[in-house]
Scaffold this motif. Structure first.
Motif, mmCIF file in Angstrom:
data_model
loop_
_atom_site.group_PDB
_atom_site.id
_atom_site.type_symbol
_atom_site.label_atom_id
_atom_site.label_comp_id
_atom_site.label_asym_id
_atom_site.label_seq_id
_atom_site.Cartn_x
_atom_site.Cartn_y
_atom_site.Cartn_z
ATOM 1 N N ARG A 1 11.324 19.402 2.492
ATOM 2 C CA ARG A 1 12.245 20.155 3.325
ATOM 3 C C ARG A 1 13.550 20.344 2.549
ATOM 4 N NH1 ARG A 1 12.228 21.933 8.245
ATOM 5 N NH2 ARG A 1 14.149 22.275 9.395
ATOM 6 N N GLU B 1 17.510 27.729 3.404
ATOM 7 C CA GLU B 1 16.247 27.889 4.119
ATOM 8 C C GLU B 1 15.905 29.345 4.456
ATOM 9 O OE1 GLU B 1 15.615 25.396 7.434
ATOM 10 O OE2 GLU B 1 16.143 23.559 6.372
ATOM 11 N N TRP C 1 5.410 24.028 4.535
ATOM 12 C CA TRP C 1 6.767 24.039 5.095
ATOM 13 C C TRP C 1 7.045 25.363 5.801
ATOM 14 C CZ3 TRP C 1 10.908 27.203 3.367
ATOM 15 C CH2 TRP C 1 12.137 26.928 3.966
ATOM 16 N N ASN D 1 7.646 25.617 9.889
ATOM 17 C CA ASN D 1 8.877 26.177 10.438
ATOM 18 C C ASN D 1 8.599 27.406 11.295
ATOM 19 O OD1 ASN D 1 11.736 25.053 9.352
ATOM 20 N ND2 ASN D 1 10.107 24.567 7.904
#
Length: 217
Positions: free
Chosen positions: A25, A32, A80, A84
């Protein structure tokens, strides 16, 4: 899809949840959105095999070392991204929601999930997992985590009377129906269709309960 611990209720963010996210992460939260957007774009344009960290870094506006400090490889990056994307469509449910509602809201959230970038990537990842056993294992682990609230809710709806393997099969049928129609065929499912899928699973489960079962030796 909704996260769950021991009941089909919305759980607040906690330290264990943060620990579960674990390695991979990004530590700089401001990176992000750029990484996510670049990752989905490259996956759609070049496929899993054609994605490179060099291209991803250039498109996201960061360095390759910055990516490698966060993701050991493309598999970690993809998991990931999918994790998300699923969080973005988690249903916000109050406590003590009836199991049928939990199933409907989670499946409806899955429809929204498939309607986003993750849905566009579904056919590509289905092909990529055949060529990459480690990616397949990682995707299976993510799926097992995501399907848990369905297992809990369906088991509760059937009063815990149906054997776990049969509950599992009914859950796979529900999720598989949505994945095939919305993810692979690109159908625009309506809420009424999701309710029908859930009710069919409940009817099948109750019908199975009425069947005579062999006595245990």
């Amino acid at each position: 899809m909704l996260r769950d611990d021991d009941s089909p209720q919305v759980q607040a963010a906690s330290a264990p949840d943060q620990a579960r996210r674990g390695r991979g992460r990004p530590r700089d939260g401001s990176m992000e959105p750029a990484i996510m957007q670049a990752g989905w774009a490259l996956l759609a344009e070049r496929g899993y095999a054609g994605m490179t960290f060099e291209d991803l870094a250039e498109r996201a506006g960061c360095s390759r070392p910055a990516l490698y400090r966060r993701f050991a490889n493309k598999r970690e990056l993809i998991i990931w991204m999918l994790d998300n994307a699923a969080r973005d469509t988690d249903p916000a449910l109050p406590a003590h929601v009836p199991p049928r509602t939990v199933l409907i809201e989670n499946l409806w959230g899955f429809v929204r999930h498939l309607g986003g970038p993750a849905g566009v990537a579904t056919p590509e990842l289905s092909q990529a997992r055949r060529r990459d056993p480690e990616l397949s294992v990682a995707l299976d682990a993510l799926y097992e985590r995501e399907r848990r609230p369905y297992l809990v809710a369906l088991d509760a709806a059937l009063k815990g009377a149906l054997p776990a393997p049969e509950v599992s099969g009914l859950v796979d049928n529900m999720i598989g129906a949505v994945l095939f129609r919305a993810g692979l065929q690109g159908q625009k499912l309506k809420l009424a269709q999701i309710e029908q899928i859930v009710d069919q699973a409940l009817l099948a489960g109750r019908a199975s309960l009425r069947k005579p079962r062999a006595r245990q030796a």
